[in-house]
Write a protein that holds these residues in place. Structure first.
Motif, mmCIF file in Angstrom:
data_model
loop_
_atom_site.group_PDB
_atom_site.id
_atom_site.type_symbol
_atom_site.label_atom_id
_atom_site.label_comp_id
_atom_site.label_asym_id
_atom_site.label_seq_id
_atom_site.Cartn_x
_atom_site.Cartn_y
_atom_site.Cartn_z
ATOM 1 N N GLN A 239 -17.350 9.479 10.739
ATOM 2 C CA GLN A 239 -15.963 9.059 10.876
ATOM 3 C C GLN A 239 -15.543 8.260 9.649
ATOM 4 O O GLN A 239 -16.382 7.703 8.937
ATOM 5 N N TRP A 240 -14.234 8.196 9.404
ATOM 6 C CA TRP A 240 -13.720 7.516 8.229
ATOM 7 C C TRP A 240 -12.240 7.211 8.407
ATOM 8 O O TRP A 240 -11.599 7.715 9.318
ATOM 9 N N LYS A 241 -11.706 6.376 7.515
ATOM 10 C CA LYS A 241 -10.283 6.047 7.485
ATOM 11 C C LYS A 241 -9.721 6.434 6.129
ATOM 12 O O LYS A 241 -10.371 6.239 5.100
ATOM 13 N N ASP A 242 -8.508 6.973 6.157
ATOM 14 C CA ASP A 242 -7.822 7.337 4.928
ATOM 15 C C ASP A 242 -8.750 8.109 3.991
ATOM 16 O O ASP A 242 -9.343 9.093 4.377
ATOM 17 N N SER A 243 -8.914 7.629 2.770
ATOM 18 C CA SER A 243 -9.732 8.333 1.785
ATOM 19 C C SER A 243 -11.121 7.730 1.634
ATOM 20 O O SER A 243 -11.800 7.951 0.637
ATOM 21 N N GLU A 244 -11.576 6.968 2.628
ATOM 22 C CA GLU A 244 -12.919 6.406 2.576
ATOM 23 C C GLU A 244 -13.962 7.516 2.679
ATOM 24 O O GLU A 244 -13.708 8.594 3.225
ATOM 25 N N VAL A 245 -15.144 7.231 2.189
ATOM 26 C CA VAL A 245 -16.255 8.158 2.343
ATOM 27 C C VAL A 245 -16.721 8.123 3.804
ATOM 28 O O VAL A 245 -16.837 7.053 4.393
ATOM 29 N N PRO A 246 -16.962 9.269 4.431
ATOM 30 C CA PRO A 246 -17.400 9.292 5.832
ATOM 31 C C PRO A 246 -18.669 8.481 6.071
ATOM 32 O O PRO A 246 -19.575 8.446 5.234
ATOM 33 N N VAL A 247 -18.717 7.829 7.242
ATOM 34 C CA VAL A 247 -19.856 7.005 7.643
ATOM 35 C C VAL A 247 -20.532 7.650 8.846
ATOM 36 O O VAL A 247 -19.860 8.090 9.785
ATOM 37 N N LEU A 248 -21.846 7.707 8.834
ATOM 38 C CA LEU A 248 -22.600 8.317 9.920
ATOM 39 C C LEU A 248 -22.497 7.487 11.200
ATOM 40 O O LEU A 248 -22.696 6.271 11.182
ATOM 41 N N VAL A 249 -22.176 8.151 12.319
ATOM 42 C CA VAL A 249 -22.164 7.504 13.632
ATOM 43 C C VAL A 249 -23.498 7.693 14.320
ATOM 44 O O VAL A 249 -24.148 6.750 14.735
ATOM 45 N N ASP A 250 -23.913 8.969 14.458
ATOM 46 C CA ASP A 250 -25.179 9.276 15.125
ATOM 47 C C ASP A 250 -25.396 10.783 15.062
ATOM 48 O O ASP A 250 -24.541 11.528 14.572
ATOM 49 N N GLY A 251 -26.503 11.235 15.594
ATOM 50 C CA GLY A 251 -26.820 12.649 15.610
ATOM 51 C C GLY A 251 -26.766 13.230 17.006
ATOM 52 O O GLY A 251 -26.572 12.521 17.996
ATOM 53 N N GLY A 252 -26.928 14.546 17.085
ATOM 54 C CA GLY A 252 -26.983 15.220 18.372
ATOM 55 C C GLY A 252 -25.640 15.613 18.947
ATOM 56 O O GLY A 252 -25.555 15.950 20.131
ATOM 57 N N TYR A 253 -24.579 15.617 18.146
ATOM 58 C CA TYR A 253 -23.228 15.920 18.633
ATOM 59 C C TYR A 253 -22.857 17.380 18.370
ATOM 60 O O TYR A 253 -23.391 18.023 17.468
#
Length: 474
Positions: A239-253
């Protein structure tokens, strides 16, 4: 199994029995399961296993597809032979099993603005409805419409739709301002459309595809008003906001959905998770307390959807659940304005009784026009069996009215139901531009039974579930 009514049943008991049978049957008739669903800010829709399509919520632009602009806080059936549904603002898009694409409501097409209160075919040869703005054809090409028309000068098009440029696989709109794209290699790209009249062209706000491995491999994305999220082919959720680099939440989705300021996600093991703002109860945790981290909604889910301040989830047994904001009836559980803090089942009344006819409503509550017909199956007519059509109205206090051409009459227990013969396979006007405020909350049922007497045919109708709830005066 309900017992068939006796012709010797006491008048008052008959009326009481009929009321109970109709109302109780509403929740037991929907054996057909939900196989696909979608939602937007003020509307929702679902496709059942029998191919019927049901819609509910706001209807100002005719986006329910029921031939009117009267809103509904519970599902109404509008068609059959559907495979997928997507909900835009303010329109809907449906894909039928034969590959034809249908739209209704108000939506911008290639060379026209479609304004229809019933489904209209706009294309053919489609294999997959990706969202409310894009669909893939059997040849792999991606076609678009709606808000997306502001983004491209179409290089190729048909009579009604435009084709995305090569390399674009999916497009997701939150509003007319923000768009996400999934590119051919699974990279993502975001676009912000400036509303300043001096800005002649849209501006790109970050091309994550050039930032490295972290920003490739996406197979599905979702866009909210303040943030975005995406699932990669390896099952990781970012997930991310605007033009930020995406951040890992978790796996298995395997799926993610975004409301305005909350997120729903589905794991491969069937567990659903929710986090973000909770002012409308959209997290489904029976409180109004938000969470910055994913909170479990339990197991047994197959699909999730979210928009604005509400959420929908489909269970593996085909039950549709809804919760959160209900200001336009978008939950489908009524009444409008009553938010739900925990998941509530959506009931599809009469879902196993397709083809029984319809009731069409136009106008507003103070100037309402209603027409209806009961469709008797050809085989029943051809067999020589008497088909007795019924149209019954039940007010919130339990008073019953039956239709006797040309008016509704309070049920007379001594002469329980008169045949409404003029409703047989032909439409009859019931009310024209009438103020129906005093009948707010009244439910209408149609159906028909087979039998030589009133009691026999009525009992046969109820025993065979050959009736359905077709309209509620809001």
């Amino acid at each position: 199994m309900r017992s068939i009514a006796s012709r010797h049943m006491a008048p008052v008991a008959f009326k009481f029995w009929l009321t109970l049978a109709l109302v109780a049957g509403m929740s037991s008739v929907h054996a057909a399961q939900v196989v696909h669903m979608a939602t937007s800010y003020t509307n929702s829709a679902a496709v059942l296993s029998d191919g019927t399509l049901w819609t509910w919520g706001d209807n100002e632009s005719g986006q329910l597809g029921n031939g009117s602009t009267v809103s509904a806080d519970r599902p109404v059936q509008i068609g059959s032979s559907f495979a997928q549904i997507a909900v835009g603002r303010p329109y809907m898009v449906g894909l039928k099993t034969d590959g034809t694409l249908w739209m209704w409501g108000s939506v911008q097409l290639r060379n026209q603005t479609l304004n229809e209160t019933r489904p209209v075919q706009v294309g053919s040869g489609f294999a997959h409805l990706m969202n409310s703005d894009t669909a893939r054809k059997t040849d792999g090409s991606i076609w678009y419409w709606g808000h997306a028309k502001r983004l491209f000068d179409a290089s190729a098009g048909g009579d009604t739709l435009d084709r995305l440029p090569p390399g674009y696989l999916q497009m997701v709109n939150d509003t007319a301002k923000n768009v996400l794209f999934v590119l051919g290699d699974g990279a993502i790209q975001s676009l912000h459309v400036h509303l300043n009249p001096s800005d002649m062209y849209p501006g790109w706000k970050g091309g994550y595809g050039s930032a490295g491995p972290v920003d490739r491999g996406f197979v599905q994305v979702a866009l909210g008003s303040r943030s975005a999220a995406g699932v990669k082919e390896d099952g990781t959720l970012w997930q991310w906001k605007d033009s930020e680099v995406p951040v890992l939440v978790d796996g298995g989705y395997r799926q993610v959905a975004k409301g305005a300021v909350h997120t729903l996600a589905l794991k491969a093991d069937g567990t659903a998770w929710a986090w973000g703002d909770n002012v409308w109860g959209q997290l489904g945790n029976a409180t109004l307390t938000g969470s910055e981290t994913p909170q479990s909604l339990g197991a047994g889910y197959s699909q999730v959807a979210a928009a604005g301040g509400h959420s929908l989830a489909l269970t593996t047994d085909g039950t549709l659940l809804a919760w959160g904001n209900n200001n336009a009836g978008q939950l489908g559980v009524g009444p409008v304005g009553q938010k739900q803090l925990s998941p509530q089942p959506v009931v599809f009344a009469g879902a196993d009784a397709p083809g029984l006819g319809a009731m069409v409503a136009t106008g507003t509550l103070t100037r309402l026009t209603l027409s209806a017909h009961v469709q008797i199956k050809p085989e029943h007519l051809a067999s020589g069996a008497k088909g007795n059509p019924y149209l019954v109205a039940i007010t919130p206090d339990g008073t019953m009215y039956t239709y006797t051409v040309p008016a509704f009459d309070r049920l007379n227990p001594a002469n329980p139901l008169a045949w409404a013969d003029r409703l047989q396979n032909t439409s009859s006007l019931l009310f024209v531009n009438q103020d129906m405020t005093h009948l707010s909350g009244t439910a209408f049922f149609i159906g028909y039974g087979l039998g030589a007497t009133t009691a026999e045919s009525l009992g046969e109708m109820l025993n065979s579930y050959r009736y359905k709830r077709v309209y509620d005066i809001q």
